[in-house]
Design an enzyme around this catalytic site. Structure first.
Site, PDB file in Angstrom:
ATOM      1  N   ASN A 154     -34.947  -5.208 112.230  1.00  0.00           N
ATOM      2  CA  ASN A 154     -33.630  -4.683 111.855  1.00  0.00           C
ATOM      3  C   ASN A 154     -32.583  -5.761 111.592  1.00  0.00           C
ATOM      4  OD1 ASN A 154     -33.715  -5.200 114.625  1.00  0.00           O
ATOM      5  ND2 ASN A 154     -32.276  -3.567 115.131  1.00  0.00           N
ATOM      6  N   LYS A 177     -42.371 -15.347 116.073  1.00  0.00           N
ATOM      7  CA  LYS A 177     -43.117 -14.407 115.233  1.00  0.00           C
ATOM      8  C   LYS A 177     -42.171 -13.293 114.780  1.00  0.00           C
ATOM      9  CE  LYS A 177     -45.541 -10.714 115.891  1.00  0.00           C
ATOM     10  NZ  LYS A 177     -45.287 -10.020 114.584  1.00  0.00           N
ATOM     11  N   PRO A 178     -41.855 -13.263 113.470  1.00  0.00           N
ATOM     12  CA  PRO A 178     -41.042 -12.157 112.964  1.00  0.00           C
ATOM     13  C   PRO A 178     -41.886 -10.898 112.797  1.00  0.00           C
ATOM     14  CG  PRO A 178     -41.637 -13.613 111.159  1.00  0.00           C
ATOM     15  CD  PRO A 178     -42.198 -14.233 112.426  1.00  0.00           C
ATOM     16  N   GLY A 230     -37.079  -5.684 120.778  1.00  0.00           N
ATOM     17  CA  GLY A 230     -37.962  -4.710 120.141  1.00  0.00           C
ATOM     18  C   GLY A 230     -37.906  -3.366 120.837  1.00  0.00           C
ATOM     19  N   GLU A 252     -35.152  -7.408 125.526  1.00  0.00           N
ATOM     20  CA  GLU A 252     -34.000  -6.642 125.046  1.00  0.00           C
ATOM     21  C   GLU A 252     -34.581  -5.518 124.210  1.00  0.00           C
ATOM     22  OE1 GLU A 252     -31.562  -4.782 123.029  1.00  0.00           O
ATOM     23  OE2 GLU A 252     -31.586  -6.521 121.705  1.00  0.00           O
ATOM     24  N   CYS A 286     -30.011  -0.945 117.943  1.00  0.00           N
ATOM     25  CA  CYS A 286     -30.233  -0.428 119.298  1.00  0.00           C
ATOM     26  C   CYS A 286     -28.948   0.026 119.971  1.00  0.00           C
ATOM     27  CB  CYS A 286     -30.952  -1.467 120.153  1.00  0.00           C
ATOM     28  SG  CYS A 286     -30.067  -3.033 120.304  1.00  0.00           S
ATOM     29  N   GLU A 387     -35.070   7.649 121.228  1.00  0.00           N
ATOM     30  CA  GLU A 387     -34.373   6.800 120.259  1.00  0.00           C
ATOM     31  C   GLU A 387     -34.868   7.125 118.855  1.00  0.00           C
ATOM     32  OE1 GLU A 387     -33.004   2.165 119.955  1.00  0.00           O
ATOM     33  OE2 GLU A 387     -35.084   2.553 120.480  1.00  0.00           O
TER      34      GLU A 387
END
Length: 484
Positions: A154, A177-178, A230, A252, A286, A387
């Site tokens: 995001n 690592k994206p 994530g 997070e 988030c 969520e």
């Protein structure tokens, strides 16, 4: 695609070099669902090579003075600003947010490097009185070593900076690592770091899947700290994987932010902010307003005005200067949001506006979703509890302050909460009563980088930003220094 900051071939960035991997993976443009380019698909072996490169580079980097490291971070910030437009267009192309939001993201990424560069002259460690004469008792702050950073899709540029800047300022080396859907921003920023003077091996970016590459990085004994932004699901899996090597983990994770509007609130501000906080990045934040509780005395008027406000935000080409809402990031994410909405309607929810893909041929390809308001649901509804991460907002009436707080706290998450009231005493009472890591009163985000961004319960452990976030990248060494 013509982005000079990216390598001319699918490659990972390890030890200052662009290196091919054993496979490739396509990157799609969310606005059109077209393939933009291919990136390298690395596996566990390449991951271990990256960790080894970071291990070899870390000690000499940590031995540089903090002032020297700060100078390098400032050079990275300058280089990001010099390349802001290209970086913003990379973000739009792979992630789908509007060009205005993307420029803000790149500006924020540069600011993270500037902010943590200011730690170059901060106090480090503690001197304590010893029980013995002729002895100094020191507790030193030292880098963890090799940091494995795993970031989501995001904010592919901002979260690179949020992890890398404090980590390397503290003297660590990083293997990042994206997410598979948005690898381009991190690759471009890795090259910028190298060009700005970050030594080879201190910042490495390796692309690949979470279940294979990500899992291998987390489980490797060469990872001295794992930091993750994530989903809660991913965070649980990573925490379990890191347990085998007792590797420290900072998580997070997701949120389900309540947005409370009491009967003495500034209604104009509350309506505007409720819509804005739901539609940031197409609802893919988030800290987004995920569920709104409105005092029954003003509920009907609030919903009417909220529907008008949300309906005024029309999806458009995210590269257009006037665009206020881009697409969802992927087909899977689009269907996830649509499935939540369909189940909510089947359970008795009423769609007050929006409801799915916008009309028009230009929205047939891509992953577009209209701003949507849902009413008629209770706090036990799935769409109110889980969520959603999309532009769909359930609104629920409440009878009084006590009920609003009870419903807001009735969640497994605990990241962000919002409360709107005209009374200072009520505001301070809400700050005490809301069980969340962040509470916003009569305003919305984004959060400020010198504060602390961390959640409670299923929203994670650890966190990012400010002094508290910085200290996640340090460990402590106690020294008994006798000098008799």
């Amino acid at each position: 695609m013509n982005f000079p900051l990216l390598p001319g071939k699918p490659a990972i960035f390890v030890a200052g070099q662009w290196i091919s991997a054993s496979g490739t993976r396509p990157v799609l443009n969310p606005a059109t669902a077209e393939v933009v380019t291919e990136v390298a698909e690395a596996g566990p072996e390449e991951g271990e090579d990256a960790l080894l490169a970071a291990h070899r580079a870390q000690r000499s980097w940590a031995r540089r003075s903090s002032v020297e490291r700060g100078e390098v971070l400032r050079a990275v910030a300058d280089a990001i600003r010099e390349n802001q437009e290209e970086l913003a267009r990379i973000v739009v192309t792979e992630q789908g947010k509007t060009i205005g939001e993307a420029r803000g993201e790149i500006g924020g990424a540069a600011t993270w490097f500037d902010y943590y560069a200011s730690y170059d002259r901060r106090s480090s460690g503690t001197v304590l009185p010893s029980e013995r004469p002729n002895e100094q008792l020191l507790i030193r702050d030292e880098p963890c070593g090799v940091v494995t950073a795993i970031i989501p899709w995001n904010f592919p540029a901002a979260l690179f900076a949020r992890k890398v800047a404090p980590a390397i300022m503290a003297g660590n080396a990083v293997v990042l690592k994206p997410h598979e859907d948005t690898p381009l921003s991190a690759l471009a920023l890795a090259g910028i770091c190298a060009g700005a003077g970050v030594p080879d091996g201190v910042v490495n970016v390796i692309t690949g899947s979470g279940p294979t590459l990500g899992d291998a990085l987390v489980r490797s004994p060469r990872s001295d700290l794992v930091t993750v932004t994530g989903s809660t699901r991913a965070g649980k899996e990573i925490l379990a994987a890191a347990a085998a090597t007792v590797t420290p983990v900072s998580l997070e994770l997701g949120g389900k932010a309540p947005f409370i509007v009491l009967d003495d609130a500034d209604l104009d501000r509350a309506v505007a902010d409720a819509a804005a906080a739901r539609l940031w990045n197409c609802g893919q934040v988030c800290t987004c307003n995920e569920r709104t509780y409105v005092h029954r005395e003003i509920y009907d008027e609030f919903v009417s005005r909220l529907v008008e406000e949300m309906s005024s935000v029309v999806p458009a080409d995210p590269m257009a200067e006037t665009s206020r809402l881009g697409p969802k990031v992927s087909e899977a994410e689009w269907h996830k949001v649509r499935d939540y909405l369909d189940r909510a309607v089947a359970a008795g929810g009423e769609v007050a506006c929006g409801g799915g893909r916008p009309g028009g041929a230009e929205f047939e390809p891509g992953y577009w979703f209209e701003p949507t308001v849902v009413t008629g649901l209770g706090n036990d509804s799935e769409i109110v509890r889980d969520e959603v991460f999309g532009p769909v907002l359930p609104v629920i009436p409440v009878d009084d302050y006590e009920q609003a707080v009870d419903l807001a706290n009735d969640t497994d998450y605990g990241l962000t909460a919002y409360v709107y009231t005209g009374a200072l005493s009520t505001a301070m009472r809400a700050v005490d009563d809301l069980s969340f890591g962040e509470v916003y009163v009569n305003r919305v985000g984004p959060e400020q980088l010198h504060a602390f961004h961390g959640g409670w319960n299923l929203s994670g452990m650890g966190g990012d930003d400010g002094e508290h976030g910085y200290r996640r990248y340090l460990r402590h060494k106690t020294v008994y220094l006798g000098h008799d």
